[in-house]
Design a protein around this motif. Structure first.
Motif, short mmCIF file in Angstrom:
data_model
loop_
_atom_site.label_atom_id
_atom_site.label_comp_id
_atom_site.label_asym_id
_atom_site.label_seq_id
_atom_site.Cartn_x
_atom_site.Cartn_y
_atom_site.Cartn_z
N MET A 1 12.15 -2.82 -21.04
CA MET A 1 10.80 -2.59 -20.58
C MET A 1 10.01 -3.77 -21.26
SD MET A 1 9.21 0.78 -20.72
CE MET A 1 7.67 1.04 -21.66
N LEU A 2 8.99 -4.32 -20.63
CA LEU A 2 8.35 -5.15 -21.13
C LEU A 2 6.75 -4.56 -21.27
CD1 LEU A 2 8.89 -8.27 -18.73
CD2 LEU A 2 9.70 -7.84 -21.15
N ALA A 3 6.25 -3.75 -20.72
CA ALA A 3 4.95 -3.13 -21.02
C ALA A 3 4.92 -1.86 -19.93
CB ALA A 3 4.05 -4.22 -20.29
N PHE A 4 3.85 -1.05 -20.39
CA PHE A 4 3.29 0.09 -19.88
C PHE A 4 1.90 0.07 -19.51
CE2 PHE A 4 2.13 4.47 -19.51
CZ PHE A 4 2.93 5.09 -18.25
N ILE A 5 1.39 -0.06 -18.27
CA ILE A 5 0.21 -0.37 -18.00
C ILE A 5 -0.51 0.80 -17.20
CG2 ILE A 5 -1.67 -1.93 -16.78
CD1 ILE A 5 0.51 -4.24 -17.28
N HIS A 6 -1.29 1.71 -17.53
CA HIS A 6 -1.87 2.87 -16.95
C HIS A 6 -0.78 3.77 -16.33
CE1 HIS A 6 -5.94 1.23 -17.22
NE2 HIS A 6 -5.19 0.06 -16.86
N ASP A 7 -0.16 3.62 -15.35
CA ASP A 7 0.62 4.36 -14.75
C ASP A 7 1.94 3.56 -14.13
OD1 ASP A 7 -0.54 3.16 -12.36
OD2 ASP A 7 -0.59 4.82 -11.22
N GLU A 8 2.03 2.31 -14.76
CA GLU A 8 3.12 1.43 -14.16
C GLU A 8 3.97 0.90 -15.34
OE1 GLU A 8 1.70 -1.83 -11.75
OE2 GLU A 8 0.22 -0.82 -11.00
N VAL A 9 5.22 1.02 -15.17
CA VAL A 9 6.33 0.47 -16.13
C VAL A 9 6.51 -1.10 -15.66
CG1 VAL A 9 8.47 0.71 -17.28
CG2 VAL A 9 7.03 2.87 -16.45
N ILE A 10 6.71 -1.93 -16.53
CA ILE A 10 7.11 -3.16 -16.23
C ILE A 10 8.28 -3.66 -16.89
CG2 ILE A 10 6.23 -5.88 -16.60
CD1 ILE A 10 4.16 -3.87 -14.97
N LEU A 11 9.27 -3.82 -15.99
CA LEU A 11 10.57 -4.22 -16.46
C LEU A 11 10.87 -5.55 -16.07
CD1 LEU A 11 12.20 -0.95 -15.29
CD2 LEU A 11 11.65 -1.48 -17.65
N GLU A 12 11.84 -6.28 -16.84
CA GLU A 12 12.23 -7.58 -16.44
C GLU A 12 13.64 -7.30 -16.04
OE1 GLU A 12 12.94 -11.99 -18.36
OE2 GLU A 12 12.74 -10.50 -19.69
N VAL A 13 14.13 -7.53 -14.93
CA VAL A 13 15.54 -7.69 -14.11
C VAL A 13 15.99 -9.00 -13.82
CG1 VAL A 13 16.47 -6.81 -12.26
CG2 VAL A 13 14.67 -5.50 -13.13
N ARG A 14 17.42 -9.26 -14.19
CA ARG A 14 17.87 -10.39 -14.05
C ARG A 14 17.78 -10.85 -12.62
NH1 ARG A 14 21.88 -13.06 -17.02
NH2 ARG A 14 22.04 -11.19 -18.16
N ASP A 15 17.25 -12.21 -12.55
CA ASP A 15 16.94 -13.12 -11.18
C ASP A 15 18.27 -13.76 -11.12
OD1 ASP A 15 15.89 -14.21 -9.09
OD2 ASP A 15 14.38 -15.37 -10.31
N ASN A 16 19.04 -13.15 -10.33
CA ASN A 16 20.33 -14.01 -9.82
C ASN A 16 20.44 -13.49 -8.34
OD1 ASN A 16 21.40 -11.36 -10.06
ND2 ASN A 16 22.46 -11.95 -11.71
N ASP A 17 21.88 -13.62 -7.82
CA ASP A 17 21.94 -13.27 -6.40
C ASP A 17 22.19 -11.52 -5.88
OD1 ASP A 17 24.30 -13.12 -7.85
OD2 ASP A 17 25.65 -13.73 -6.28
N LYS A 18 22.02 -11.07 -7.27
CA LYS A 18 22.11 -9.43 -7.26
C LYS A 18 20.76 -9.13 -7.52
CE LYS A 18 26.82 -9.15 -7.79
NZ LYS A 18 28.06 -8.34 -8.49
N LEU A 19 19.79 -9.78 -7.35
CA LEU A 19 18.12 -9.14 -7.85
C LEU A 19 17.88 -7.88 -7.08
CD1 LEU A 19 15.52 -9.41 -9.40
CD2 LEU A 19 14.71 -10.91 -7.32
#
Length: 65
Positions: A1-19
């Motif tokens: 989890m990178l951030a929580f902005i108002h009603d949104e959760v920001i997540l980092e997900v691995r950017d690969n062929d299974k994104l």
């Protein structure tokens, strides 16, 4: 989890062929976790793939139920 902005959760997900599979997996985990707390509420995840956070949406979007 990178951030929580108002009603949104920001997540980092691995950017690969299974994104998109990874985004689906994270969405399902979020839905199942919330169902244990909110038993009588329909839970959805509005997922977006983007290079940086933007309120207007991203490169790809999907709603998971």
């Amino acid at each position: 989890m990178l951030a929580f902005i108002h009603d949104e959760v920001i997540l980092e997900v691995r950017d690969n062929d299974k994104l998109y599979d990874n985004v689906g997996d994270v969405s399902q985990i979020m839905i199942e976790s919330m169902k244990s707390v909110l038993t009588n509420v329909r839970i959805t995840v509005e997922a977006s793939v983007m290079d940086y956070w933007s309120k207007s949406g991203g490169l790809w979007e999907k709603t998971y139920w």
